[in-house]
Design an enzyme around this catalytic site. Structure first.
Site, PDB file in Angstrom:
ATOM      1  N   SER A  26       0.831  -1.201  -0.041  1.00 34.44           N
ATOM      2  CA  SER A  26       0.066   0.016   0.168  1.00 34.44           C
ATOM      3  C   SER A  26       0.878   1.279   0.077  1.00 34.44           C
ATOM      4  O   SER A  26       1.842   1.298   0.811  1.00 34.44           O
ATOM      5  CB  SER A  26      -0.915  -0.004   1.060  1.00 34.44           C
TER       6      SER A  26
ATOM      7  N   HIS B  72      -2.292   7.179  -4.548  1.00 33.20           N
ATOM      8  CA  HIS B  72      -2.637   6.114  -3.907  1.00 33.20           C
ATOM      9  C   HIS B  72      -2.572   4.905  -4.691  1.00 33.20           C
ATOM     10  O   HIS B  72      -3.269   4.872  -5.593  1.00 33.20           O
ATOM     11  CB  HIS B  72      -3.904   6.349  -2.946  1.00 33.20           C
TER      12      HIS B  72
ATOM     13  N   VAL C 134      -2.319  -3.332  -3.683  1.00 35.67           N
ATOM     14  CA  VAL C 134      -2.642  -4.337  -4.056  1.00 35.67           C
ATOM     15  C   VAL C 134      -2.323  -5.507  -2.811  1.00 35.67           C
ATOM     16  O   VAL C 134      -1.627  -5.329  -2.014  1.00 35.67           O
ATOM     17  CB  VAL C 134      -1.747  -5.009  -5.309  1.00 35.67           C
ATOM     18  N   ARG C 135      -3.446  -6.365  -2.848  1.00 34.55           N
ATOM     19  CA  ARG C 135      -3.514  -7.075  -1.784  1.00 34.55           C
ATOM     20  C   ARG C 135      -4.077  -8.679  -1.848  1.00 34.55           C
ATOM     21  O   ARG C 135      -4.736  -8.695  -2.836  1.00 34.55           O
ATOM     22  CB  ARG C 135      -4.352  -6.468  -0.526  1.00 34.55           C
TER      23      ARG C 135
ATOM     24  N   HIS D 286     -19.933  12.491   3.576  1.00 33.67           N
ATOM     25  CA  HIS D 286     -20.281  13.660   4.440  1.00 33.67           C
ATOM     26  C   HIS D 286     -20.222  14.817   3.810  1.00 33.67           C
ATOM     27  O   HIS D 286     -20.698  16.120   4.333  1.00 33.67           O
ATOM     28  CB  HIS D 286     -19.540  13.545   5.836  1.00 33.67           C
TER      29      HIS D 286
ATOM     30  N   GLY E 240      -4.827  -5.013  15.128  1.00 34.81           N
ATOM     31  CA  GLY E 240      -3.773  -4.715  15.948  1.00 34.81           C
ATOM     32  C   GLY E 240      -2.456  -4.585  14.957  1.00 34.81           C
ATOM     33  O   GLY E 240      -1.475  -4.678  15.580  1.00 34.81           O
TER      34      GLY E 240
ATOM     35  N   ARG F 247       0.439  -2.239  12.930  1.00 34.32           N
ATOM     36  CA  ARG F 247       1.661  -1.101  13.274  1.00 34.32           C
ATOM     37  C   ARG F 247       0.777  -0.002  13.024  1.00 34.32           C
ATOM     38  O   ARG F 247       0.796   0.482  11.888  1.00 34.32           O
ATOM     39  CB  ARG F 247       2.782  -1.706  12.700  1.00 34.32           C
TER      40      ARG F 247
END
Length: 303
Positions: free
Chosen positions: A95, A109, A112-113, A178, A261, A263
């Site tokens: 990322s 931005h 890829v995951r 918003h 959790g 970093r």
């Protein structure tokens, strides 16, 4: 079906390195600093965070690789797939966010995951996701057309409607509800991709990852030396506020990282180093700033 998790990880590490090398070429001397980390607390894993700060071109940029494992999928990942609640998971990806100094250079931005979730006695469930999007402050048709043409060229070998489908998904996803605004000029977004089978899905994810530099680097090179003044800088800082709002309120990746959790320093590296908010500010009609709202942060076909 052979799910080659090791091959996916090798690709991500190579992509991270190639992107950093490419973006460093736009700088006179600034380089990415590497910070390898291990995950604390529940679960296992770690990552490599690479950050460039105070460059001639980029005020701040980060290209992050992470690989985390856990015993239960977080709420951000099961909100639209409740059947996966309680399953163990493995998640990895690259990322990045690049925040330029010059307001005529857009922020970009990319992500890829790969996710795989496991439960004893049941088949593994896996998918790919990713995409990239462009956030101009002072838009240029030439830049947006190049960005989208490059994205379409990466998508076209995988199907006639792929670019249009994932461009539309990007427009829908990077929408600041918003504010009733698009975050930027769009790009691509896809998630939960597994219907093509592992090999084709993996190949598509690689095509998107590999096309990021050819999409962004020519824009940076074209705009980084344009003169600008206090007015343009003030507007850039104001518009960066929208970026912060989106990432902290809506972004799935940010929420996933915080809920697992992850970093915090690496998760929040996407935030710009300086930002400004002004109460009820409106651009002057007919101004270059107003043109951003009417011509660029709108849903628009660029190819």
């Amino acid at each position: 079906m052979n799910i080659d998790v090791a091959a996916v990880k090798r690709y991500f590490l190579d992509l991270q390195n190639r992107i950093c090398i490419g973006l460093e070429q736009e700088e006179s001397s600034a380089l990415f600093v590497t910070d390898e980390w291990q995950r604390d607390g529940v679960g296992a894993g770690g990552g490599i965070t690479r950050v460039l700060e105070n460059g001639d071109v980029f005020e701040k940029g980060g290209v992050n690789f992470s690989h985390v494992l856990g015993d239960a999928m977080p709420a951000s990942a099961t909100a639209h797939r409740p059947e996966l609640a309680g399953r163990a998971f493995e998640a990895m990806g690259v990322s990045l966010v690049m925040h330029p100094n010059n307001p005529y250079v857009p922020t970009s931005h990319a992500n890829v995951r790969f996710f795989i979730s496991r439960k004893e006695g049941e088949p593994d469930v896996w998918w790919f996701g990713g995409g990239y999007d462009l956030t101009p402050y002072y838009g240029f048709d030439e830049d947006c057309q190049h960005w989208h043409h490059t994205a379409k060229a990466a998508c076209d070998p995988f199907g006639e409607s792929v670019y249009a489908d994932y461009k539309r998904w990007c427009d829908d996803y990077f929408y600041i509800k918003h504010r009733n605004e698009q975050r930027g000029a769009g790009g691509l977004f896809f998630d939960d991709l597994n219907s093509w089978g592992f090999e084709k899905s993996f190949a598509f994810m690689q095509a998107i990852g590999d096309s990021y530099l050819p999409a962004y680097q020519p824009i940076v090179a074209r705009r980084k030396n344009l003169p600008y003044g206090e007015r343009e800088r003030d507007f850039q800082l104001y518009r960066r506020g929208r970026y912060v709002e989106y990432n902290l309120v809506y972004d799935r990746g940010t929420l996933f990282g915080l809920q697992t959790g992850g970093r915090t320093e690496s998760i929040l590296m996407s935030l710009p180093p300086q930002v400004a908010w002004h109460y009820n500010w409106q651009p002057e009609p007919g101004s270059p700033e107003a043109k951003l709202y009417t011509d660029y942060i709108v849903t628009r076909e660029w190819v």
